[in-house]
Write a protein that holds these residues in place. Structure first.
Motif, PDB file in Angstrom:
ATOM      1  N   GLY A   1      27.328 -30.020  22.912  1.00  0.00           N
ATOM      2  CA  GLY A   1      26.461 -30.308  24.049  1.00  0.00           C
ATOM      3  C   GLY A   1      27.159 -30.185  25.392  1.00  0.00           C
ATOM      4  O   GLY A   1      26.572 -30.507  26.417  1.00  0.00           O
ATOM      5  N   ARG A   2      28.443 -29.756  25.383  1.00  0.00           N
ATOM      6  CA  ARG A   2      29.181 -29.556  26.643  1.00  0.00           C
ATOM      7  C   ARG A   2      29.347 -28.062  26.900  1.00  0.00           C
ATOM      8  O   ARG A   2      29.499 -27.274  25.955  1.00  0.00           O
ATOM      9  CB  ARG A   2      30.549 -30.234  26.573  1.00  0.00           C
ATOM     10  CG  ARG A   2      30.472 -31.755  26.460  1.00  0.00           C
ATOM     11  CD  ARG A   2      31.816 -32.387  26.813  1.00  0.00           C
ATOM     12  NE  ARG A   2      32.829 -32.100  25.803  1.00  0.00           N
ATOM     13  CZ  ARG A   2      33.178 -32.919  24.829  1.00  0.00           C
ATOM     14  NH1 ARG A   2      32.575 -34.101  24.714  1.00  0.00           N
ATOM     15  NH2 ARG A   2      34.114 -32.589  23.960  1.00  0.00           N
ATOM     16  N   LEU A   3      29.360 -27.668  28.187  1.00  0.00           N
ATOM     17  CA  LEU A   3      29.415 -26.249  28.527  1.00  0.00           C
ATOM     18  C   LEU A   3      30.641 -25.561  27.924  1.00  0.00           C
ATOM     19  O   LEU A   3      30.502 -24.594  27.188  1.00  0.00           O
ATOM     20  CB  LEU A   3      29.411 -26.066  30.033  1.00  0.00           C
ATOM     21  CG  LEU A   3      28.034 -26.090  30.712  1.00  0.00           C
ATOM     22  CD1 LEU A   3      28.177 -25.950  32.211  1.00  0.00           C
ATOM     23  CD2 LEU A   3      27.158 -24.975  30.161  1.00  0.00           C
TER      24      LEU A   3
ATOM     25  N   THR B   1      40.281 -24.670  27.923  1.00  0.00           N
ATOM     26  CA  THR B   1      40.753 -26.038  28.148  1.00  0.00           C
ATOM     27  C   THR B   1      39.626 -27.059  28.056  1.00  0.00           C
ATOM     28  O   THR B   1      39.871 -28.253  27.936  1.00  0.00           O
ATOM     29  CB  THR B   1      41.432 -26.155  29.526  1.00  0.00           C
ATOM     30  OG1 THR B   1      40.478 -25.768  30.535  1.00  0.00           O
ATOM     31  CG2 THR B   1      42.660 -25.256  29.600  1.00  0.00           C
ATOM     32  N   GLU B   2      38.369 -26.576  28.110  1.00  0.00           N
ATOM     33  CA  GLU B   2      37.216 -27.486  28.069  1.00  0.00           C
ATOM     34  C   GLU B   2      36.636 -27.628  26.661  1.00  0.00           C
ATOM     35  O   GLU B   2      35.700 -28.392  26.465  1.00  0.00           O
ATOM     36  CB  GLU B   2      36.120 -26.968  29.006  1.00  0.00           C
ATOM     37  CG  GLU B   2      36.532 -26.915  30.464  1.00  0.00           C
ATOM     38  CD  GLU B   2      35.475 -26.236  31.317  1.00  0.00           C
ATOM     39  OE1 GLU B   2      34.989 -26.878  32.272  1.00  0.00           O
ATOM     40  OE2 GLU B   2      35.134 -25.074  31.028  1.00  0.00           O
ATOM     41  N   VAL B   3      37.159 -26.882  25.703  1.00  0.00           N
ATOM     42  CA  VAL B   3      36.623 -26.916  24.345  1.00  0.00           C
ATOM     43  C   VAL B   3      37.424 -27.901  23.500  1.00  0.00           C
ATOM     44  O   VAL B   3      38.656 -27.880  23.504  1.00  0.00           O
ATOM     45  CB  VAL B   3      36.678 -25.511  23.706  1.00  0.00           C
ATOM     46  CG1 VAL B   3      36.165 -25.556  22.266  1.00  0.00           C
ATOM     47  CG2 VAL B   3      35.869 -24.520  24.530  1.00  0.00           C
TER      48      VAL B   3
ATOM     49  N   VAL C   1      33.935 -20.358  17.345  1.00  0.00           N
ATOM     50  CA  VAL C   1      32.785 -21.060  17.920  1.00  0.00           C
ATOM     51  C   VAL C   1      32.262 -20.245  19.099  1.00  0.00           C
ATOM     52  O   VAL C   1      33.036 -19.738  19.915  1.00  0.00           O
ATOM     53  CB  VAL C   1      33.155 -22.504  18.345  1.00  0.00           C
ATOM     54  CG1 VAL C   1      34.301 -22.524  19.353  1.00  0.00           C
ATOM     55  CG2 VAL C   1      31.934 -23.222  18.908  1.00  0.00           C
ATOM     56  N   VAL C   2      30.932 -20.100  19.143  1.00  0.00           N
ATOM     57  CA  VAL C   2      30.271 -19.393  20.235  1.00  0.00           C
ATOM     58  C   VAL C   2      29.626 -20.422  21.153  1.00  0.00           C
ATOM     59  O   VAL C   2      28.883 -21.296  20.696  1.00  0.00           O
ATOM     60  CB  VAL C   2      29.192 -18.422  19.693  1.00  0.00           C
ATOM     61  CG1 VAL C   2      28.389 -17.818  20.854  1.00  0.00           C
ATOM     62  CG2 VAL C   2      29.825 -17.330  18.852  1.00  0.00           C
ATOM     63  N   LYS C   3      29.929 -20.322  22.445  1.00  0.00           N
ATOM     64  CA  LYS C   3      29.301 -21.182  23.436  1.00  0.00           C
ATOM     65  C   LYS C   3      28.791 -20.317  24.575  1.00  0.00           C
ATOM     66  O   LYS C   3      29.239 -19.178  24.751  1.00  0.00           O
ATOM     67  CB  LYS C   3      30.297 -22.233  23.958  1.00  0.00           C
ATOM     68  CG  LYS C   3      30.947 -23.069  22.855  1.00  0.00           C
ATOM     69  CD  LYS C   3      31.732 -24.238  23.386  1.00  0.00           C
ATOM     70  CE  LYS C   3      30.805 -25.380  23.736  1.00  0.00           C
ATOM     71  NZ  LYS C   3      31.559 -26.627  24.080  1.00  0.00           N
ATOM     72  N   GLY C   4      27.849 -20.841  25.342  1.00  0.00           N
ATOM     73  CA  GLY C   4      27.314 -20.040  26.421  1.00  0.00           C
ATOM     74  C   GLY C   4      26.457 -20.861  27.357  1.00  0.00           C
ATOM     75  O   GLY C   4      26.171 -22.040  27.100  1.00  0.00           O
ATOM     76  N   ALA C   5      26.084 -20.242  28.471  1.00  0.00           N
ATOM     77  CA  ALA C   5      25.250 -20.909  29.458  1.00  0.00           C
ATOM     78  C   ALA C   5      24.391 -19.869  30.158  1.00  0.00           C
ATOM     79  O   ALA C   5      24.719 -18.680  30.183  1.00  0.00           O
ATOM     80  CB  ALA C   5      26.121 -21.659  30.461  1.00  0.00           C
ATOM     81  N   TYR C   6      23.267 -20.342  30.741  1.00  0.00           N
ATOM     82  CA  TYR C   6      22.347 -19.428  31.401  1.00  0.00           C
ATOM     83  C   TYR C   6      21.860 -20.022  32.702  1.00  0.00           C
ATOM     84  O   TYR C   6      21.907 -21.246  32.926  1.00  0.00           O
ATOM     85  CB  TYR C   6      21.140 -19.138  30.498  1.00  0.00           C
ATOM     86  CG  TYR C   6      20.273 -20.350  30.245  1.00  0.00           C
ATOM     87  CD1 TYR C   6      20.550 -21.211  29.183  1.00  0.00           C
ATOM     88  CD2 TYR C   6      19.200 -20.655  31.077  1.00  0.00           C
ATOM     89  CE1 TYR C   6      19.785 -22.333  28.964  1.00  0.00           C
ATOM     90  CE2 TYR C   6      18.425 -21.784  30.866  1.00  0.00           C
ATOM     91  CZ  TYR C   6      18.722 -22.621  29.800  1.00  0.00           C
ATOM     92  OH  TYR C   6      17.969 -23.743  29.599  1.00  0.00           O
ATOM     93  N   SER C   7      21.394 -19.136  33.564  1.00  0.00           N
ATOM     94  CA  SER C   7      20.707 -19.545  34.783  1.00  0.00           C
ATOM     95  C   SER C   7      19.548 -18.581  34.997  1.00  0.00           C
ATOM     96  O   SER C   7      19.752 -17.367  35.003  1.00  0.00           O
ATOM     97  CB  SER C   7      21.658 -19.502  35.987  1.00  0.00           C
ATOM     98  OG  SER C   7      20.938 -19.728  37.185  1.00  0.00           O
ATOM     99  N   LEU C   8      18.342 -19.118  35.135  1.00  0.00           N
ATOM    100  CA  LEU C   8      17.161 -18.273  35.337  1.00  0.00           C
ATOM    101  C   LEU C   8      16.468 -18.698  36.626  1.00  0.00           C
ATOM    102  O   LEU C   8      15.955 -19.807  36.729  1.00  0.00           O
ATOM    103  CB  LEU C   8      16.202 -18.402  34.155  1.00  0.00           C
ATOM    104  CG  LEU C   8      14.935 -17.549  34.228  1.00  0.00           C
ATOM    105  CD1 LEU C   8      15.280 -16.054  34.244  1.00  0.00           C
ATOM    106  CD2 LEU C   8      13.999 -17.863  33.046  1.00  0.00           C
ATOM    107  N   ARG C   9      16.520 -17.813  37.633  1.00  0.00           N
ATOM    108  CA  ARG C   9      15.871 -18.093  38.920  1.00  0.00           C
ATOM    109  C   ARG C   9      14.839 -16.998  39.143  1.00  0.00           C
ATOM    110  O   ARG C   9      15.197 -15.861  39.427  1.00  0.00           O
ATOM    111  CB  ARG C   9      16.903 -18.106  40.034  1.00  0.00           C
ATOM    112  CG  ARG C   9      17.935 -19.214  39.871  1.00  0.00           C
ATOM    113  CD  ARG C   9      18.950 -19.212  40.987  1.00  0.00           C
ATOM    114  NE  ARG C   9      19.911 -20.311  40.818  1.00  0.00           N
ATOM    115  CZ  ARG C   9      20.896 -20.565  41.654  1.00  0.00           C
ATOM    116  NH1 ARG C   9      21.055 -19.800  42.724  1.00  0.00           N
ATOM    117  NH2 ARG C   9      21.726 -21.573  41.418  1.00  0.00           N
ATOM    118  N   GLY C  10      13.571 -17.363  39.025  1.00  0.00           N
ATOM    119  CA  GLY C  10      12.524 -16.340  39.047  1.00  0.00           C
ATOM    120  C   GLY C  10      12.700 -15.442  37.840  1.00  0.00           C
ATOM    121  O   GLY C  10      12.725 -15.914  36.707  1.00  0.00           O
ATOM    122  N   GLU C  11      12.867 -14.150  38.088  1.00  0.00           N
ATOM    123  CA  GLU C  11      13.106 -13.197  36.997  1.00  0.00           C
ATOM    124  C   GLU C  11      14.576 -12.838  36.872  1.00  0.00           C
ATOM    125  O   GLU C  11      14.939 -12.020  36.027  1.00  0.00           O
ATOM    126  CB  GLU C  11      12.281 -11.925  37.229  1.00  0.00           C
ATOM    127  CG  GLU C  11      10.798 -12.101  36.959  1.00  0.00           C
ATOM    128  CD  GLU C  11      10.515 -12.521  35.527  1.00  0.00           C
ATOM    129  OE1 GLU C  11      10.958 -11.821  34.606  1.00  0.00           O
ATOM    130  OE2 GLU C  11       9.865 -13.562  35.328  1.00  0.00           O
TER     131      GLU C  11
END
Length: 430
Positions: free
Chosen positions: A82-84, A89-91, A104-114
């Protein structure tokens, strides 16, 4: 229309050797890597669960098809999932080690409009290091393409060979009422009709040099060879000699096309240029010679001929014209396809009233049956990395497109119901 997709490499595969048990795997069935696929998280706090769900579905499907991984049950994940954790060093690698994960696969997203931004990472748990990181910038509609592309990078990071998931499969479907050419993603999503000939279209093949296809069409009343650019839609009739102009296959360098012509009365193999000019006649026998498939070096072709009676697979040397017989078993062998790795030739054979797929080495040895069960399995073609085979099957009562691993395992239906889909071909990187 071509969508803009900007890919920025964040990190290359690190050169440092692994400190613990090394991850090493080359093919399905040898060893599987325990891999934890975490759900990607929002970068800016704006939660769009449908984005995370779609990424998870694409990656999970691609990795499962590869046969290289055992996915760790998400129900067992601890709080690090549940952490980014977008840097090593953050894993919390100890958590993943306790779960038995080697990657281990981790990821993040940002969706602004399209506008979609996607950050994806895969970490080596025993080595406590980042293996591959990628940032993808594009439109919301590019999400599946981004996910397929990262699945390719996961395979490259863990095996040294990039995957074939960010590609396309061409096929023939009757969905419109006529046999037309279609494209779809490797998992069957986003089917798109490419031709509107309202006739019979057959035998597509991708150019290795760009996003264009050749195929045979009866649009003008004769089985002629056409070439079509995918994005511009531009189309040209390439070979329209009297009689057959069928089974066109680009050479590995993309500068010549092998095909069957019957302009002189008998079906023989020829080479033509990409402008349609005749370069060379390859065979000259009383039998019917069809379905040429190039070796990856471009110095030989497998093809089908009935010159000795029943249809069998032969190989012709492109320079000398010397022909040797490859198959001796079965009464009807058809549609050979030479692996891009050069080590196997897959083909279909009629036995006990139905076609099944077989493969053998280019010297004719080590023949293996790949498919079993009801229905005809026909028209096999390789993925660009030689890991998978796409083919048509009518086991359900109607022809449909299936994909499986090169050893015959992991078969799955990928085309949508209806339309009688057949004659698949697999593109290079898209």
């Amino acid at each position: 229309m071509r969508r803009t997709l900007l890919l920025i490499s964040l990190c290359l595969i690190l050169a440092a050797p692994l400190a613990a048990a090394p991850i090493e795997i080359r093919a399905p069935g040898q060893q599987t890597i325990p891999l934890a696929l975490t759900r990607i998280l929002p970068l800016d706090g704006v939660v769009r669960p449908e984005v995370a769900t779609e990424i998870d579905e694409v990656l999970r499907g691609d990795l499962d098809l590869s046969g290289l991984f055992t996915l760790v049950d998400p129900a067992a994940f601890l709080d690090d999932a549940g952490r980014l954790g977008l840097s090593s060093t953050e894993v919390d690698f100890e958590q993943w080690r306790l779960l038995g994960a080697q990657a281990v696969v981790k990821g993040a997203y940002s969706l602004r409009g399209e506008e979609l931004s996607l950050e994806m990472r895969i970490y080596d748990v025993p080595g406590r290091r980042l293996l591959v990181g990628r940032r993808y910038l594009g439109k919301r509609a590019d999400l599946r393409r981004m996910a397929h592309s990262f699945a390719d990078q996961i395979l490259k990071g863990l095996t040294g060979e990039e995957g074939p998931f960010n590609t396309r499969i061409a096929y023939i479907s009757r969905r419109s009422g006529h046999k037309e050419l279609y494209l779809m993603e490797v998992d069957g999503h986003n089917p798109q009709r490419i031709t509107d000939h309202r006739s019979i279209v057959l035998n597509p093949d991708f150019s290795p040099l760009g996003k264009e296809l050749i195929f045979t069409s009866y649009k003008a009343g004769n089985p002629d060879l056409y070439r079509k650019e995918i994005y511009s839609g531009a189309e040209a009739r390439l070979s329209y000699r009297q009689g057959l102009n069928i089974s066109g296959r680009y050479s590995p360098g993309g500068r010549e096309i092998a095909l069957t012509l019957s302009k002189d009365g008998n079906s023989e193999l020829y080479l033509i240029g990409t402008d349609g000019t005749l370069h060379k006649r390859l065979t000259n026998q009383w039998g019917i010679d069809v379905d040429a498939s190039w070796s990856p070096r471009g110095d030989a072709m497998a093809f089908v001929s009935d010159r000795l009676g029943n249809p069998h697979i032969f190989v012709v040397d492109v320079v000398s014209g010397a022909v040797r017989r490859l198959t001796a078993e079965g009464k009807y062998n058809a549609t050979p396809a030479w692996s891009p790795k050069g080590d196997r030739i897959v083909f279909s054979r009629l036995e006990e009233g139905r076609f099944d797929l077989y493969s053998l080495r280019p010297d004719g040895s080590d023949e293996r049956r790949l498919t079993f069960g009801p229905g005809n399995k026909e028209h096999p073609r390789w993925s660009p990395d030689g890991r998978f085979i796409v083919y048509s099957s009518d086991a359900s009562g109607e022809k449909a497109i299936h994909v499986m691993r090169a050893d015959g395992s992991g078969s799955r239906l990928i085309s949508a119901d209806g339309g009688s889909a057949s004659h698949p071909a697999w593109s290079g990187p898209w």
